[in-house]
Design a protein around this motif. Structure first.
Motif, PDB file in Angstrom:
ATOM      1  N   LEU A 230       0.834  -1.196   0.000  1.00  0.00           N
ATOM      2  CA  LEU A 230       0.000   0.000   0.000  1.00  0.00           C
ATOM      3  C   LEU A 230       0.869   1.247   0.000  1.00  0.00           C
ATOM      4  CD1 LEU A 230      -2.816   1.276   0.226  1.00  0.00           C
ATOM      5  CD2 LEU A 230      -2.609   1.101   2.710  1.00  0.00           C
ATOM      6  N   SER A 231       1.922   1.226   0.786  1.00  0.00           N
ATOM      7  CA  SER A 231       2.829   2.367   0.834  1.00  0.00           C
ATOM      8  C   SER A 231       3.493   2.595  -0.519  1.00  0.00           C
ATOM      9  CB  SER A 231       3.882   2.138   1.922  1.00  0.00           C
ATOM     10  OG  SER A 231       4.655   3.297   2.128  1.00  0.00           O
ATOM     11  N   TYR A 232       3.853   1.497  -1.217  1.00  0.00           N
ATOM     12  CA  TYR A 232       4.426   1.608  -2.563  1.00  0.00           C
ATOM     13  C   TYR A 232       3.423   2.238  -3.521  1.00  0.00           C
ATOM     14  CZ  TYR A 232       6.138   0.102  -7.148  1.00  0.00           C
ATOM     15  OH  TYR A 232       6.553   0.076  -8.465  1.00  0.00           O
ATOM     16  N   CYS A 233       2.174   1.811  -3.425  1.00  0.00           N
ATOM     17  CA  CYS A 233       1.139   2.371  -4.297  1.00  0.00           C
ATOM     18  C   CYS A 233       0.987   3.877  -4.086  1.00  0.00           C
ATOM     19  CB  CYS A 233      -0.197   1.679  -4.041  1.00  0.00           C
ATOM     20  SG  CYS A 233      -0.238  -0.068  -4.503  1.00  0.00           S
ATOM     21  N   MET A 234       1.266   4.348  -2.871  1.00  0.00           N
ATOM     22  CA  MET A 234       1.157   5.770  -2.561  1.00  0.00           C
ATOM     23  C   MET A 234       2.438   6.539  -2.877  1.00  0.00           C
ATOM     24  SD  MET A 234      -0.737   5.216   1.098  1.00  0.00           S
ATOM     25  CE  MET A 234      -0.433   6.901   1.599  1.00  0.00           C
ATOM     26  N   GLY A 235       3.459   5.831  -3.398  1.00  0.00           N
ATOM     27  CA  GLY A 235       4.710   6.487  -3.747  1.00  0.00           C
ATOM     28  C   GLY A 235       5.647   6.696  -2.586  1.00  0.00           C
ATOM     29  N   ARG A 236       5.396   6.025  -1.457  1.00  0.00           N
ATOM     30  CA  ARG A 236       6.226   6.224  -0.272  1.00  0.00           C
ATOM     31  C   ARG A 236       7.296   5.140  -0.126  1.00  0.00           C
ATOM     32  NH1 ARG A 236       3.360   9.697   3.280  1.00  0.00           N
ATOM     33  NH2 ARG A 236       4.427   8.828   5.101  1.00  0.00           N
ATOM     34  N   GLU A 237       7.238   4.107  -0.946  1.00  0.00           N
ATOM     35  CA  GLU A 237       8.235   3.039  -0.964  1.00  0.00           C
ATOM     36  C   GLU A 237       8.651   2.829  -2.418  1.00  0.00           C
ATOM     37  OE1 GLU A 237       9.433   0.991   1.460  1.00  0.00           O
ATOM     38  OE2 GLU A 237       8.114   1.391   3.177  1.00  0.00           O
ATOM     39  N   GLU A 238       9.853   2.308  -2.617  1.00  0.00           N
ATOM     40  CA  GLU A 238      10.314   1.983  -3.959  1.00  0.00           C
ATOM     41  C   GLU A 238      10.779   0.532  -3.982  1.00  0.00           C
ATOM     42  OE1 GLU A 238       9.909   3.685  -6.606  1.00  0.00           O
ATOM     43  OE2 GLU A 238       9.108   5.423  -5.542  1.00  0.00           O
ATOM     44  N   ILE A 239      10.873  -0.004  -5.156  1.00  0.00           N
ATOM     45  CA  ILE A 239      11.340  -1.376  -5.343  1.00  0.00           C
ATOM     46  C   ILE A 239      12.217  -1.419  -6.578  1.00  0.00           C
ATOM     47  CG2 ILE A 239       9.201  -1.935  -6.582  1.00  0.00           C
ATOM     48  CD1 ILE A 239       9.509  -4.826  -5.626  1.00  0.00           C
ATOM     49  N   VAL A 373       0.741   3.843   7.436  1.00  0.00           N
ATOM     50  CA  VAL A 373       1.595   4.359   6.365  1.00  0.00           C
ATOM     51  C   VAL A 373       2.012   5.798   6.595  1.00  0.00           C
ATOM     52  CG1 VAL A 373       0.675   2.802   4.637  1.00  0.00           C
ATOM     53  CG2 VAL A 373      -0.437   4.984   4.995  1.00  0.00           C
ATOM     54  N   GLY A 374       1.737   6.342   7.757  1.00  0.00           N
ATOM     55  CA  GLY A 374       2.111   7.714   8.028  1.00  0.00           C
ATOM     56  C   GLY A 374       1.090   8.707   7.519  1.00  0.00           C
ATOM     57  N   ALA A 375       1.166   9.915   8.019  1.00  0.00           N
ATOM     58  CA  ALA A 375       0.230  10.957   7.600  1.00  0.00           C
ATOM     59  C   ALA A 375       0.362  11.208   6.101  1.00  0.00           C
ATOM     60  CB  ALA A 375       0.498  12.238   8.375  1.00  0.00           C
ATOM     61  N   VAL A 376      -0.750  11.409   5.452  1.00  0.00           N
ATOM     62  CA  VAL A 376      -0.752  11.634   4.009  1.00  0.00           C
ATOM     63  C   VAL A 376      -1.512  12.915   3.700  1.00  0.00           C
ATOM     64  CG1 VAL A 376      -0.620   9.181   3.472  1.00  0.00           C
ATOM     65  CG2 VAL A 376      -2.850  10.262   3.710  1.00  0.00           C
ATOM     66  N   PRO A 377      -1.225  13.536   2.572  1.00  0.00           N
ATOM     67  CA  PRO A 377      -1.953  14.745   2.188  1.00  0.00           C
ATOM     68  C   PRO A 377      -3.444  14.465   2.025  1.00  0.00           C
ATOM     69  CG  PRO A 377       0.017  14.452   0.842  1.00  0.00           C
ATOM     70  CD  PRO A 377      -0.163  13.189   1.623  1.00  0.00           C
ATOM     71  N   PRO A 378      -4.281  15.481   2.205  1.00  0.00           N
ATOM     72  CA  PRO A 378      -5.732  15.288   2.095  1.00  0.00           C
ATOM     73  C   PRO A 378      -6.167  14.683   0.768  1.00  0.00           C
ATOM     74  CG  PRO A 378      -5.241  17.419   3.066  1.00  0.00           C
ATOM     75  CD  PRO A 378      -3.932  16.859   2.606  1.00  0.00           C
ATOM     76  N   GLU A 379      -5.507  15.080  -0.336  1.00  0.00           N
ATOM     77  CA  GLU A 379      -5.921  14.557  -1.638  1.00  0.00           C
ATOM     78  C   GLU A 379      -5.621  13.063  -1.767  1.00  0.00           C
ATOM     79  OE1 GLU A 379      -1.846  16.536  -2.225  1.00  0.00           O
ATOM     80  OE2 GLU A 379      -3.710  16.902  -1.107  1.00  0.00           O
ATOM     81  N   VAL A 380      -4.556  12.594  -1.119  1.00  0.00           N
ATOM     82  CA  VAL A 380      -4.240  11.167  -1.141  1.00  0.00           C
ATOM     83  C   VAL A 380      -5.250  10.398  -0.301  1.00  0.00           C
ATOM     84  CG1 VAL A 380      -2.523   9.414  -0.581  1.00  0.00           C
ATOM     85  CG2 VAL A 380      -1.802  11.590  -1.567  1.00  0.00           C
ATOM     86  N   ALA A 381      -5.569  10.955   0.876  1.00  0.00           N
ATOM     87  CA  ALA A 381      -6.575  10.316   1.731  1.00  0.00           C
ATOM     88  C   ALA A 381      -7.906  10.213   1.003  1.00  0.00           C
ATOM     89  CB  ALA A 381      -6.728  11.088   3.032  1.00  0.00           C
ATOM     90  N   ALA A 382      -8.256  11.268   0.242  1.00  0.00           N
ATOM     91  CA  ALA A 382      -9.512  11.253  -0.517  1.00  0.00           C
ATOM     92  C   ALA A 382      -9.478  10.170  -1.593  1.00  0.00           C
ATOM     93  CB  ALA A 382      -9.753  12.616  -1.147  1.00  0.00           C
ATOM     94  N   ALA A 383      -8.311  10.008  -2.229  1.00  0.00           N
ATOM     95  CA  ALA A 383      -8.189   8.975  -3.266  1.00  0.00           C
ATOM     96  C   ALA A 383      -8.325   7.586  -2.669  1.00  0.00           C
ATOM     97  CB  ALA A 383      -6.854   9.117  -3.986  1.00  0.00           C
ATOM     98  N   LEU A 384      -7.792   7.393  -1.461  1.00  0.00           N
ATOM     99  CA  LEU A 384      -7.885   6.087  -0.820  1.00  0.00           C
ATOM    100  C   LEU A 384      -9.322   5.749  -0.441  1.00  0.00           C
ATOM    101  CD1 LEU A 384      -4.732   6.295   1.453  1.00  0.00           C
ATOM    102  CD2 LEU A 384      -5.084   4.659  -0.392  1.00  0.00           C
ATOM    103  N   ARG A 385     -10.133   6.760  -0.246  1.00  0.00           N
ATOM    104  CA  ARG A 385     -11.517   6.527   0.152  1.00  0.00           C
ATOM    105  C   ARG A 385     -12.498   6.693  -1.006  1.00  0.00           C
ATOM    106  NH1 ARG A 385      -9.189   9.147   4.756  1.00  0.00           N
ATOM    107  NH2 ARG A 385      -9.324   7.786   6.587  1.00  0.00           N
TER     108      ARG A 385
END
Length: 465
Positions: A230-239, A373-385
């Motif tokens: 999930l964190s990778y999908c949000m751009g917070r992790e890399e592989i 996954v740590g605090a996220v910007p409002p627009e990311v939280a909106a996308a997750l919901r």
């Protein structure tokens, strides 16, 4: 005594269309040559629970209400069984049981189990996931004692070492026993085969992962658990490319092993003289992201990597050939009903629509943003919901979300879904916008009981709770 063909429905959990039946000698490909292969099948949802409920009812997730929103509640995980039983008049296993069919289910996924309610209507149920664990096995990497080996790591310990599967082969024995004891009744048999689902850990000999690379493979599988995906999908992790290629090879290995299992299942029919009298349907509940669009697993996405699934139908009454028009899996229930009466109803004549009730209603990590996954910007939280809808017409795919996003994709010219062609085809957009009405259909709360501890623990192991 009921008359009509037997029905065998196989759902390959998490199998994307471009990974299944890629060789001519694959069991899936051979079955497709005998029957009808659908090259543009569309999953009703991008994950297991609502997709299976749609397959069994012919209803969209917003219509049947058997979704993650009914399970991941503020009061804790709840079972949607009452919602399932309220659908008895449309629930395919129960409908066929009432018609006098002998009914059998083998499931490797607890989302498709008795406690959740999706085995309603099946007289005999084998939940192979309950036997696919070795909880006392010590950590093969850290050398820790069994007491320190977490439940999440233990769920698929045996598979991670390449020592066996997730229960698929054991389900064949259960199926043979069912066939021997059903008497003269026709049967409806259903299999959910969990092997392609993460963690990708095929038995030895599948997927091109040599024994000496097993430690690296196990590390990759354990490293990319649900929270980190999930964190990778949000751009917070890399592989890295190498690790991503390893995951892809392991996934392909699971698909290869699953096709081997499918061949064994078809042999069971053939050895029992049942092939000519059995409608066989093989499909998937959804696909999987493997790095495309900077996504892993099956969350936060309505891309074709998740919604485009394999589908083949073979048996009495099925016209052989190939179909290239969009076909939704919600057409399977009416298709089976027609075949039982000797009629073929073209599934391409029904709308192909997929719905997603949001990542936050699918995995708890998206609900507990700060914790997981740590605090996220409002627009990311909106996308997750956000809720999503995808509707298909010919070469086009319309995608819209409850946040106001809207796009039209030309899947022939742009299979990677990188361009929006809405401005060039306003008439198509206008027709497909009607699918957005699904967002208004919030499922009503029910008297849903809490999930039992064993189911909850296993779903935690898979990263949902």
């Amino acid at each position: 005594m009921p008359t009509g063909p037997n029905v065998l429905l196989v759902v390959l959990d998490t199998a994307r269309a471009d990974a299944v039946g890629t060789s001519r000698d694959a069991a899936f490909s051979q079955l497709g040559r005998l029957g009808r292969r659908f090259h543009r099948a569309v999953a009703p949802a991008p994950w297991t629970l609502p997709s299976h409920a749609s397959i069994f009812t012919g209803l969209r997730p917003s219509e049947h209400g058997v979704t993650g929103a009914a399970v991941l509640t503020d009061a804790g995980p709840r079972s949607p069984r009452p919602r399932v039983e309220a659908l008895a008049e449309r629930w395919l296993p129960e409908v066929l049981r009432r018609k006098g069919y002998a009914t059998f289910a083998a499931t490797g996924n607890p989302w498709v189990g008795e406690a959740v309610g999706l085995t309603f209507g099946f007289e005999r149920v084998y939940e192979s996931w309950r036997e696919a664990r070795l909880p006392k096995l010590a950590d093969p990497l850290a050398g820790s004692s069994s007491a320190g080996f977490s439940r999440k790591a233990a769920v698929y310990s045996r598979r991670a070492l390449g020592l066996g599967d997730g229960g698929a082969m054991r389900s064949l024995g259960e199926f043979r026993d069912f066939l021997a004891g059903r008497g003269a009744r026709p049967f409806f048999a259903f299999f959910n085969i969990m092997e392609p689902h993460a963690p990708y850990a095929p038995p030895h000999g599948y997927g091109g992962v040599r024994l000496k690379r097993r430690p690296a493979a196990i590390r990759a599988v354990r490293r990319w658990n649900a929270d980190r995906m999930l964190s990778y999908c949000m751009g917070r992790e890399e592989i890295g490319e190498g690790e991503l290629a390893l995951l892809f090879a392991l996934y392909r290995g699971e698909i290869s092993y699953t096709d081997h299992w499918l061949g064994q299942l078809l042999d069971v029919l053939d050895s029992g003289g049942l092939t000519e009298d059995t409608v066989v349907i093989v499909t998937a509940d959804h696909g999987e992201n493997l790095g495309e669009h900077h996504l892993l697993s099956h969350v936060m996405s309505m891309h074709e990597t998740l919604l485009h699934v394999p589908l083949v139908v073979s048996g009495p009454g099925v016209p052989p050939g190939e179909e290239h028009h969009p076909v939704g899996l919600t057409s399977l229930a009416p298709l089976i009903g027609g075949l039982l009466g000797g009629d073929w109803s073209d599934p391409a004549s029904l709308p192909a629509v997929a719905e997603y009730e949001s990542a936050a209603s699918q995995v708890s990590g998206a609900r507990r943003l700060d914790e997981q996954v740590g605090a996220v910007p409002p627009e990311v939280a909106a996308a997750l919901r956000a809720k999503w809808v995808a509707a298909y017409e010919g070469r086009f795919k319309y995608v819209a979300s409850s946040t106001g996003e809207e796009a039209l994709r030309d899947l022939v010219a742009d299979p990677g879904e990188s361009s929006d062609v809405a401005a060039e085809h306003p008439d198509v957009v206008a027709r497909l916008r009607a699918a957005r009405g699904a967002w208004a259909g919030e499922s009503a709360p029910g008297e849903d009981a809490a999930l039992d501890a064993e189911i909850t623990a296993h779903l935690e192991g898979l990263g949902y709770l």
